[in-house]
Design an enzyme around this catalytic site. Structure first.
Site, short mmCIF file in Angstrom:
data_model
loop_
_atom_site.label_atom_id
_atom_site.label_comp_id
_atom_site.label_asym_id
_atom_site.label_seq_id
_atom_site.Cartn_x
_atom_site.Cartn_y
_atom_site.Cartn_z
N HIS A 1 46.66 39.64 43.25
CA HIS A 1 45.46 40.48 43.33
C HIS A 1 44.67 40.35 42.03
CE1 HIS A 1 48.48 43.12 41.49
NE2 HIS A 1 47.52 43.94 41.08
N HIS B 1 43.65 42.50 39.59
CA HIS B 1 43.81 43.28 38.37
C HIS B 1 44.11 42.40 37.17
CE1 HIS B 1 44.63 47.37 40.55
NE2 HIS B 1 43.35 47.10 40.43
N ASP C 1 46.05 42.49 34.70
CA ASP C 1 47.43 42.20 34.31
C ASP C 1 48.14 41.32 35.34
OD1 ASP C 1 47.43 44.36 36.15
OD2 ASP C 1 49.34 45.12 35.39
N HIS C 2 47.38 40.74 36.25
CA HIS C 2 47.92 39.76 37.20
C HIS C 2 47.10 38.47 37.20
CE1 HIS C 2 50.99 42.39 39.03
NE2 HIS C 2 50.18 43.32 38.56
N HIS D 1 46.34 48.62 47.45
CA HIS D 1 46.33 48.71 45.99
C HIS D 1 45.02 48.11 45.46
CE1 HIS D 1 47.99 48.90 41.95
NE2 HIS D 1 47.66 47.63 41.77
N ASP E 1 51.61 44.18 43.37
CA ASP E 1 51.70 45.62 43.21
C ASP E 1 51.62 46.35 44.54
OD1 ASP E 1 51.83 45.09 40.54
OD2 ASP E 1 49.95 46.09 40.00
N HIS F 1 56.13 44.02 38.90
CA HIS F 1 56.56 44.79 37.74
C HIS F 1 58.02 45.20 37.88
CE1 HIS F 1 52.44 45.77 36.12
NE2 HIS F 1 52.10 45.58 37.40
#
Length: 282
Positions: free
Chosen positions: A86, A88, A90-91, A143, A164, A203
């Site tokens: 996705h 975001h 942090d991905h 998400h 996520d 995560h």
């Protein structure tokens, strides 16, 4: 790398190690990122026969690039793409920087439409391959609206990268979606995968998830997950879709005990109530 044709698959032997799951033709190497803060994972997936490989969610090039450089320079892999679950940061936020660090400015980036520098967004259920590994993207909006879970199979070995959307014992927050969408993602789309499909989440949240889960439901599966999480710092790939159906309260929305705990009966209402409870849980 043949991006969008189904690969032939064959039976394989499987062995387990701490951070690396080895098959005769499929390797999954976990690369922890931001340990102690975000507790993210990137994953290097390699077809042993062709050496074709992809890197999943390499958001922190400082930690990912050295692993990839070593594998590339030693001839262990032929890196063919970045794959994102996705958009975001942090991905997918490391996509451009990783390309630059590796000196591969045209490396394909496969992911949802809003991922950084994405070059290809497969249709829902569209098949492609990494050498002999068959890959299918499963749309799981909630998400984020561009969330995609990546199901991969080589012979009898099956894995899914869930970003996520699904965690061991939990699920992602509904940042861009609804309880109805998360219910569909978990209890229709992902629940329809073979029960022996190993889950690789984005995560390491298992300890926190099971702490909440056991406050809602005290079945044997959740107790076993709690014990495992207490004894192991890393849990990725150690549990399957079948396991999640037993120890993940978000995949047990029709369980009478969970309905009692939430005060709801409809599956979507139960999902919404569970998420709200988890958001407030300390």
């Amino acid at each position: 790398m043949n991006f969008f044709t189904r690969a032939a698959v064959r039976p394989l032997a499987t062995t387990l190690s701490a951070n690396r799951v080895s098959h005769r033709a499929m390797h999954i190497q976990s690369i922890p990122m931001w340990t102690g803060t975000g507790d993210n994972y990137a994953y290097l997936v390699t077809d042993d026969k062709s050496k074709d490989a992809v890197i999943v969610d390499p958001a922190h090039p400082e930690e990912v690039a050295p692993v990839l450089k070593d594998a590339i320079q030693s001839g262990k892999i032929n890196l063919t793409a970045i794959v994102n679950t996705h958009h975001h940061w942090d991905h997918s936020g490391g996509n451009k920087a990783l390309r630059a660090e590796l000196g591969l400015p045209n490396l394909p980036i496969i992911g949802g439409r809003n991922c950084e520098s994405v070059t290809k967004t497969p249709a829902d259920g569209e098949s492609w391959s990494i050498g002999s590994i068959a890959v299918k993207g499963l749309y799981t909006p909630c998400h984020t609206q561009d969330s995609i879970c990546w199901f991969m199979q080589d012979g009898d070995d099956k894995i899914v990268f869930t970003g996520d959307t699904l965690f061991h014992g939990g699920c992602g927050r509904f940042f861009e979606g609804t309880a109805d969408e998360m219910h569909t993602a978990l209890n229709n789309t992902l629940a329809s995968l073979p029960d022996d499909t190993k889950v690789y989440p984005g995560h390491e949240y298992t300890k926190a998830n099971v702490k909440f889960g056991i406050s809602v439901l005290q079945n044997e599966a959740i107790k076993n997950l709690q014990t495992f999480a207490e004894e192991n710092e890393q849990t990725q790939g150690k549990f399957t879709i079948g396991d999640e159906k037993q120890h993940n309260v978000f995949m047990r929305v029709e369980d009478p005990e969970i309905q009692k705990a939430t005060g709801k009966t409809g599956p979507i209402e139960v999902m919404a109530a569970l998420r709200e409870m988890k958001n407030k849980f300390k």
